[in-house]
Design a protein around this motif. Structure first.
Motif, PDB file in Angstrom:
ATOM      1  N   LEU A 114      38.217  22.186  -8.399  1.00 53.42           N
ATOM      2  CA  LEU A 114      38.423  22.608  -9.781  1.00 53.42           C
ATOM      3  C   LEU A 114      39.533  23.641  -9.869  1.00 53.42           C
ATOM      4  CD1 LEU A 114      34.718  22.999 -10.975  1.00 53.42           C
ATOM      5  CD2 LEU A 114      36.133  20.938 -10.869  1.00 53.42           C
ATOM      6  N   ALA A 115      40.327  23.547 -10.927  1.00 54.02           N
ATOM      7  CA  ALA A 115      41.428  24.495 -11.125  1.00 54.02           C
ATOM      8  C   ALA A 115      41.411  25.036 -12.553  1.00 54.02           C
ATOM      9  CB  ALA A 115      42.764  23.813 -10.817  1.00 54.02           C
ATOM     10  N   PRO A 116      40.327  25.744 -12.954  1.00 57.97           N
ATOM     11  CA  PRO A 116      40.245  26.258 -14.321  1.00 57.97           C
ATOM     12  C   PRO A 116      41.346  27.255 -14.647  1.00 57.97           C
ATOM     13  CG  PRO A 116      38.541  27.245 -12.946  1.00 57.97           C
ATOM     14  CD  PRO A 116      39.161  26.146 -12.140  1.00 57.97           C
ATOM     15  N   GLU A 117      41.910  27.887 -13.620  1.00 60.76           N
ATOM     16  CA  GLU A 117      42.943  28.891 -13.846  1.00 60.76           C
ATOM     17  C   GLU A 117      44.205  28.288 -14.466  1.00 60.76           C
ATOM     18  OE1 GLU A 117      43.470  27.141  -9.775  1.00 60.76           O
ATOM     19  OE2 GLU A 117      41.759  27.957 -10.903  1.00 60.76           O
ATOM     20  N   GLU A 118      44.328  26.976 -14.464  1.00 63.43           N
ATOM     21  CA  GLU A 118      45.502  26.347 -15.067  1.00 63.43           C
ATOM     22  C   GLU A 118      45.480  26.414 -16.592  1.00 63.43           C
ATOM     23  OE1 GLU A 118      46.121  22.418 -13.586  1.00 63.43           O
ATOM     24  OE2 GLU A 118      46.229  23.036 -11.483  1.00 63.43           O
ATOM     25  N   PRO A 120      44.759  29.044 -19.599  1.00 64.32           N
ATOM     26  CA  PRO A 120      44.492  30.461 -19.893  1.00 64.32           C
ATOM     27  C   PRO A 120      43.156  30.641 -20.604  1.00 64.32           C
ATOM     28  CG  PRO A 120      46.767  29.910 -20.433  1.00 64.32           C
ATOM     29  CD  PRO A 120      46.086  28.619 -20.096  1.00 64.32           C
ATOM     30  N   GLY A 121      42.337  31.567 -20.085  1.00 62.50           N
ATOM     31  CA  GLY A 121      41.065  31.918 -20.694  1.00 62.50           C
ATOM     32  C   GLY A 121      39.895  31.047 -20.282  1.00 62.50           C
ATOM     33  N   LEU A 122      40.155  29.904 -19.652  1.00 65.21           N
ATOM     34  CA  LEU A 122      39.055  28.987 -19.340  1.00 65.21           C
ATOM     35  C   LEU A 122      38.116  29.542 -18.276  1.00 65.21           C
ATOM     36  CD1 LEU A 122      37.663  26.271 -19.737  1.00 65.21           C
ATOM     37  CD2 LEU A 122      39.260  25.283 -18.066  1.00 65.21           C
ATOM     38  N   ALA A 123      38.675  30.130 -17.229  1.00 60.71           N
ATOM     39  CA  ALA A 123      37.831  30.651 -16.160  1.00 60.71           C
ATOM     40  C   ALA A 123      36.935  31.788 -16.650  1.00 60.71           C
ATOM     41  CB  ALA A 123      38.700  31.138 -14.992  1.00 60.71           C
ATOM     42  N   LEU A 152      31.841  20.457 -25.760  1.00 63.33           N
ATOM     43  CA  LEU A 152      32.117  19.881 -24.443  1.00 63.33           C
ATOM     44  C   LEU A 152      33.549  19.369 -24.492  1.00 63.33           C
ATOM     45  CD1 LEU A 152      32.395  17.106 -22.629  1.00 63.33           C
ATOM     46  CD2 LEU A 152      31.112  18.977 -21.615  1.00 63.33           C
ATOM     47  N   SER A 153      34.430  19.987 -23.722  1.00 70.64           N
ATOM     48  CA  SER A 153      35.844  19.635 -23.756  1.00 70.64           C
ATOM     49  C   SER A 153      36.289  19.071 -22.416  1.00 70.64           C
ATOM     50  CB  SER A 153      36.697  20.859 -24.111  1.00 70.64           C
ATOM     51  OG  SER A 153      38.048  20.489 -24.304  1.00 70.64           O
ATOM     52  N   VAL A 154      36.712  17.819 -22.435  1.00 71.08           N
ATOM     53  CA  VAL A 154      37.296  17.208 -21.237  1.00 71.08           C
ATOM     54  C   VAL A 154      38.754  17.633 -21.194  1.00 71.08           C
ATOM     55  CG1 VAL A 154      37.797  15.077 -20.007  1.00 71.08           C
ATOM     56  CG2 VAL A 154      35.715  15.253 -21.396  1.00 71.08           C
ATOM     57  N   ILE A 155      39.053  18.538 -20.273  1.00 72.31           N
ATOM     58  CA  ILE A 155      40.400  19.095 -20.184  1.00 72.31           C
ATOM     59  C   ILE A 155      41.196  18.436 -19.070  1.00 72.31           C
ATOM     60  CG2 ILE A 155      41.727  21.207 -19.766  1.00 72.31           C
ATOM     61  CD1 ILE A 155      39.416  22.770 -21.037  1.00 72.31           C
ATOM     62  N   GLY A 156      40.590  18.293 -17.922  1.00 75.22           N
ATOM     63  CA  GLY A 156      41.308  17.731 -16.785  1.00 75.22           C
ATOM     64  C   GLY A 156      41.036  16.256 -16.591  1.00 75.22           C
ATOM     65  N   THR A 157      42.082  15.456 -16.477  1.00 71.04           N
ATOM     66  CA  THR A 157      41.948  14.056 -16.082  1.00 71.04           C
ATOM     67  C   THR A 157      43.050  13.745 -15.072  1.00 71.04           C
ATOM     68  OG1 THR A 157      43.339  13.311 -17.923  1.00 71.04           O
ATOM     69  CG2 THR A 157      40.954  13.301 -18.292  1.00 71.04           C
ATOM     70  N   PRO A 158      42.784  12.951 -14.024  1.00 75.93           N
ATOM     71  CA  PRO A 158      41.458  12.396 -13.713  1.00 75.93           C
ATOM     72  C   PRO A 158      40.507  13.478 -13.221  1.00 75.93           C
ATOM     73  CG  PRO A 158      42.958  11.961 -11.909  1.00 75.93           C
ATOM     74  CD  PRO A 158      43.785  12.597 -12.994  1.00 75.93           C
ATOM     75  N   ALA A 248      33.256  22.877 -20.169  1.00 76.04           N
ATOM     76  CA  ALA A 248      34.536  22.206 -19.962  1.00 76.04           C
ATOM     77  C   ALA A 248      34.554  21.441 -18.651  1.00 76.04           C
ATOM     78  CB  ALA A 248      35.673  23.223 -19.984  1.00 76.04           C
ATOM     79  N   ILE A 249      35.315  20.362 -18.657  1.00 80.37           N
ATOM     80  CA  ILE A 249      35.663  19.688 -17.412  1.00 80.37           C
ATOM     81  C   ILE A 249      37.059  20.191 -17.077  1.00 80.37           C
ATOM     82  CG2 ILE A 249      36.297  17.519 -16.343  1.00 80.37           C
ATOM     83  CD1 ILE A 249      33.379  18.000 -18.768  1.00 80.37           C
ATOM     84  N   PRO A 250      37.160  21.133 -16.131  1.00 74.34           N
ATOM     85  CA  PRO A 250      38.444  21.782 -15.864  1.00 74.34           C
ATOM     86  C   PRO A 250      39.435  20.819 -15.217  1.00 74.34           C
ATOM     87  CG  PRO A 250      36.591  23.004 -14.909  1.00 74.34           C
ATOM     88  CD  PRO A 250      36.089  21.657 -15.275  1.00 74.34           C
TER      89      PRO A 250
END
Length: 380
Positions: A114-118, A120-123, A152-158, A248-250
């Protein structure tokens, strides 16, 4: 001369492959003609689908952990270490301690991180159930969440387990209804393209269920910033959502050594989608999340790909042409509530057609989760 097969990663793909090769090359291992080494940076194997159930109090994180020593065939050398460099020209690996490991065949099953730091504010303010710590923290939030807006926010794909975002909102809807709280809880689901799932057939099936359950949907929503103080998540398209609880899905990425070794971008190895051979190096395979094949990042994919890679490596070790190929086979149970589920199976040529949700399929998924440990051992 002894041939050395090295597998990086002790998740589903790496563990199933190690056991597959131990069985397939049993005679060669006994004769000392081949040896197999599995390198993982954790002594435990983690079955991540368990984490979906943790926030709802149905599972504990420990239910998804087993020591690799209990799962991997004794004929396989297990090494708890981290590989920091792959030199495909000299066929040599370097570990964090500076040790060198030479290989004849390399299989990369290094998975996703997971890379939530990509964002801003997600982590700081987003919750997830794609990690052990995230799932346990979300459990505490849900227990105290009796009213407000859950996004519920799908942020990262895949991302890992592509059906899990749908599963979460279906389960959350049911869970709040069971507790008599649903009228006080608004649920919104966001997805970055103009449908609710990457696969159009699954999206077409899921959207009417979401409408029937009063789950609000925001498509074409590419979250780019979270404001923890204002409790807002903003998309690059300009849409802004207020939230009381953000799940969130980071963004996901693979291990850095993949890009550093010239094998692919963001930790995903460029491979032939049928043979799973790396495009940039000989005698290198990738499977599971690590392989950029375009199929879902699902455990079943890693399982089926492990069988293909095992057959191909065994053929090569024996000096025979490798003919086994992967056809894109994927299967997945999709929870549609706390006691019902659907099921899909598809491949490169045949699209998914989700089964009508039923309690029987829900129990089938729970049974599969228990039987998974036999799969990891190579017994199913």
């Amino acid at each position: 001369m002894t041939e050395h097969v090295v597998i990086l990663g002790g998740g589903t793909g790496g563990t199933v492959l190690a056991n597959d090769l131990a069985h397939r090359l049993e005679a060669e291992l006994d004769a000392g003609d081949v040896r197999i080494t599995l390198v993982n940076d954790d002594p435990d194997h983690v079955y991540k689908p368990v984490w979906l159930y943790v926030p709802f109090g149905q599972r504990e994180p420990a239910d998804g952990r087993r020591p690799l020593s209990d799962l991997v065939d004794d004929a396989v050398d297990r090494r708890i270490d981290r590989v920091t460099e792959v030199d495909t020209d000299s066929r040599r690996l370097r570990t964090r301690d500076g040790d060198a490991i030479e290989y004849d065949y390399l299989a990369l099953a290094t998975g996703s991180a997971l890379a939530p730091e990509e964002i801003p504010g997600l982590a700081e303010s987003g919750h997830d159930y794609y990690s052990e710590s995230g799932a346990t923290a979300l459990r505490e939030e849900l227990l105290s969440f009796t009213e407000g807006h859950l996004v519920l926010s799908v942020i990262g794909t895949p991302h890992m387990c592509p059906a899990a975002p749908l599963e979460f909102v279906f389960m959350a809807d049911d869970w709040f209804r069971e507790r008599g709280l649903r009228e006080d809880v608004e649920i919104t689901y966001t997805y970055p393209i103009q449908r609710v799932h990457g696969n159009p057939h699954i999206a077409e099936w899921a959207r009417p269920l979401m409408d029937d359950r009063d789950i609000e949907v925001e498509t074409f929503f590419n979250a780019e910033e979270v404001d923890p103080d204002a409790r807002t998540v903003t998309a690059m398209e300009g849409t802004e959502l207020d939230y009381d609880l953000l799940v969130a899905i980071p963004p996901h990425r693979g291990v850095d050594l993949v890009a550093e070794s010239g094998l692919g971008d963001r930790g995903w190895v460029d491979v032939d989608k049928h043979t799973l051979e790396a495009e940039a190096a000989d005698r290198v395979y990738a499977l599971g999340d690590t392989a950029d094949t375009g199929v879902p990042n699902a455990g079943s994919v890693a399982h089926y790909q492990a069988g293909v890679v095992g057959r191909r490596i065994a053929s090569e070790v024996r000096g025979r042409p490798a003919t086994a190929t992967y056809d894109g086979k994927t299967l997945c149970f999709i929870e549609t509530g706390m006691d019902a589920a659907s099921y899909v199976e598809f491949d490169y040529e045949n699209p998914p057609s989700p089964a009508p949700p039923s309690q029987k399929l829900h129990w089938s998924k729970l049974a599969y989760n228990e039987a998974y440990w036999l799969t990891a051992r190579g017994l199913l």
